[in-house]
Design an enzyme around this catalytic site. Sequence first.
Site, PDB file in Angstrom:
ATOM      1  N   LYS A 194       0.856  -1.201   0.000  1.00 60.00           N
ATOM      2  CA  LYS A 194       0.000   0.000   0.000  1.00 60.00           C
ATOM      3  C   LYS A 194       0.884   1.241   0.000  1.00 60.00           C
ATOM      4  O   LYS A 194       2.107   1.132   0.177  1.00 60.00           O
ATOM      5  CB  LYS A 194      -0.911  -0.031   1.224  1.00 60.00           C
ATOM      6  CG  LYS A 194      -0.166  -0.071   2.551  1.00 60.00           C
ATOM      7  CD  LYS A 194      -1.083  -0.453   3.701  1.00 60.00           C
ATOM      8  CE  LYS A 194      -0.306  -0.500   5.001  1.00 60.00           C
ATOM      9  NZ  LYS A 194      -1.070  -1.123   6.085  1.00 60.00           N
ATOM     10  N   ARG A 216     -10.826  -0.858  14.754  1.00 56.74           N
ATOM     11  CA  ARG A 216     -10.704  -0.012  13.569  1.00 56.74           C
ATOM     12  C   ARG A 216     -11.659  -0.591  12.532  1.00 56.74           C
ATOM     13  O   ARG A 216     -12.710  -0.039  12.295  1.00 56.74           O
ATOM     14  CB  ARG A 216      -9.242  -0.028  13.098  1.00 56.74           C
ATOM     15  CG  ARG A 216      -8.838   1.182  12.324  1.00 56.74           C
ATOM     16  CD  ARG A 216      -7.358   1.221  12.023  1.00 56.74           C
ATOM     17  NE  ARG A 216      -6.875   0.026  11.307  1.00 56.74           N
ATOM     18  CZ  ARG A 216      -5.661  -0.098  10.799  1.00 56.74           C
ATOM     19  NH1 ARG A 216      -4.790   0.888  10.911  1.00 56.74           N
ATOM     20  NH2 ARG A 216      -5.298  -1.195  10.164  1.00 56.74           N
ATOM     21  N   TYR A 239      17.735  27.884  10.415  1.00 57.01           N
ATOM     22  CA  TYR A 239      16.529  28.462  11.032  1.00 57.01           C
ATOM     23  C   TYR A 239      16.508  28.216  12.531  1.00 57.01           C
ATOM     24  O   TYR A 239      16.864  27.116  12.990  1.00 57.01           O
ATOM     25  CB  TYR A 239      15.273  27.814  10.446  1.00 57.01           C
ATOM     26  CG  TYR A 239      14.945  28.253   9.043  1.00 57.01           C
ATOM     27  CD1 TYR A 239      14.720  29.594   8.752  1.00 57.01           C
ATOM     28  CD2 TYR A 239      14.826  27.313   8.025  1.00 57.01           C
ATOM     29  CE1 TYR A 239      14.407  29.985   7.457  1.00 57.01           C
ATOM     30  CE2 TYR A 239      14.505  27.693   6.738  1.00 57.01           C
ATOM     31  CZ  TYR A 239      14.296  29.035   6.456  1.00 57.01           C
ATOM     32  OH  TYR A 239      13.982  29.420   5.189  1.00 57.01           O
ATOM     33  N   MET A 260      13.305  23.245   4.268  1.00 60.77           N
ATOM     34  CA  MET A 260      12.433  22.606   3.289  1.00 60.77           C
ATOM     35  C   MET A 260      13.221  21.865   2.204  1.00 60.77           C
ATOM     36  O   MET A 260      12.871  20.741   1.830  1.00 60.77           O
ATOM     37  CB  MET A 260      11.498  23.641   2.646  1.00 60.77           C
ATOM     38  CG  MET A 260      10.436  22.991   1.787  1.00 60.77           C
ATOM     39  SD  MET A 260       9.353  24.142   0.942  1.00 60.77           S
ATOM     40  CE  MET A 260       8.235  24.629   2.200  1.00 60.77           C
TER      41      MET A 260
END
Length: 384
Positions: free
Chosen positions: A44, A139, A280, A328
């Site tokens: 999957k 679930r 950052y 990023m």
Amino acid sequence: MPRPILATISTSNMAHNLRTVQQHIAQQVGAARFERTKTFAVAKANGYGHGIEAAVQGFAAADGIAVIETEMLARLRELGWHKELVLLEGFFEKADLELLQHTRSITAIHCQEQLDELRSLPAGAALKVMLKVNTGMNRLGFRPELLSSVLTQLAQLQSQAKVSEVIMMMHFADADAFDRDSVDDAWARMQQALQQAQLRQFRIESLSVCNSAASLRYADDLLLEGYRNIIRPGLCLYGASPMGNAEHEAAIDFNLKPAMTLKAQIIAIQQVRAGETVGYGSRFTAQEPTRIAIVACGYADGYPRWADASTPVVVNGIETTLAGRVSMDMMSINLNPVPSAKLGDWVTLWGEGGPTIDRVTECARMGSYETLCHLNLRVPKEII
Ligand SMILES: *Cc1c(COP(=O)(O)O)cnc(C)c1O
């Protein structure tokens, strides 16, 4: 020139992992029981981020491929997969039934609405189904004590040739946990479900119970004699351990090899002075004069954003660590342990010749599941 980052997918390592898991199970359960064990490789989420084409090649020796996405069924047939195909969450609407027939796929059945929709099948169009039992994960699936009516309906669908074989299936919530109680509880509920079938003389020949963790840890208890057992390993086939980097249960302890190696090039080098910061949030402060490499991989590529200062990377065969927050499109690493490193060198972020993905994701307090399937489409992939 494409941006210098590359994910190399090794289908031979995927095939190795499949064989390794099967051998591990054969050792646990003996030849006779292993002979009746089938493997449905779980692919999957685009083969856990590795690409469905790689899964078809790497898992060629599996008895089936299991996915969640309806559109993948036709895609897998197009790619030449001719063995079993499974839709693990079952179908989503009546219109999907045609696709299931057309692609000769097995579908999970987990709720009454799906049973109702099966009635609309033309007689003679029998589908193989996996009856999902809710053994405590809450679930998907039917609770064992409510199976009676479900089995009656399935028997009727079988007599109308709308359903062929019924495989009984369950899924563990905690097979990777240190403590085994939850596995034992879930397994007791599965026994209850099997008793319900026996009471009603409903034929169940196949059971599907084990994910990666259960296959690696509990096969001897969970592959039942007298049934055909179908294991459904996912993560371990891609060379990661569901137990992460745990002692004695890391990927290497099971002889699993990484299916994905992620590398990126050094695109800049900065010489910073003691006391200066990098990136950052100024999270890295140099304690001494430090050479910093800027590497062409960031969280938009799928690298975990919250990887901490201890996260390993390998440059020219030498392990060093991140320096500062992952941005990023770039990350910064400390080159002081690697004086030979220069612009254009490739840095291995995980996989062959680098740290394991389990180690990297642990430094980000994440799991390898999410990190592998977060690999962004913009990262070029090479399938070998
Ligand atoms: C994803 C999935 C698996 C495979 O789980 P792993 O932990 O990756 O081995 C097996 N069964 C079902 C129903 C799943 O959804």
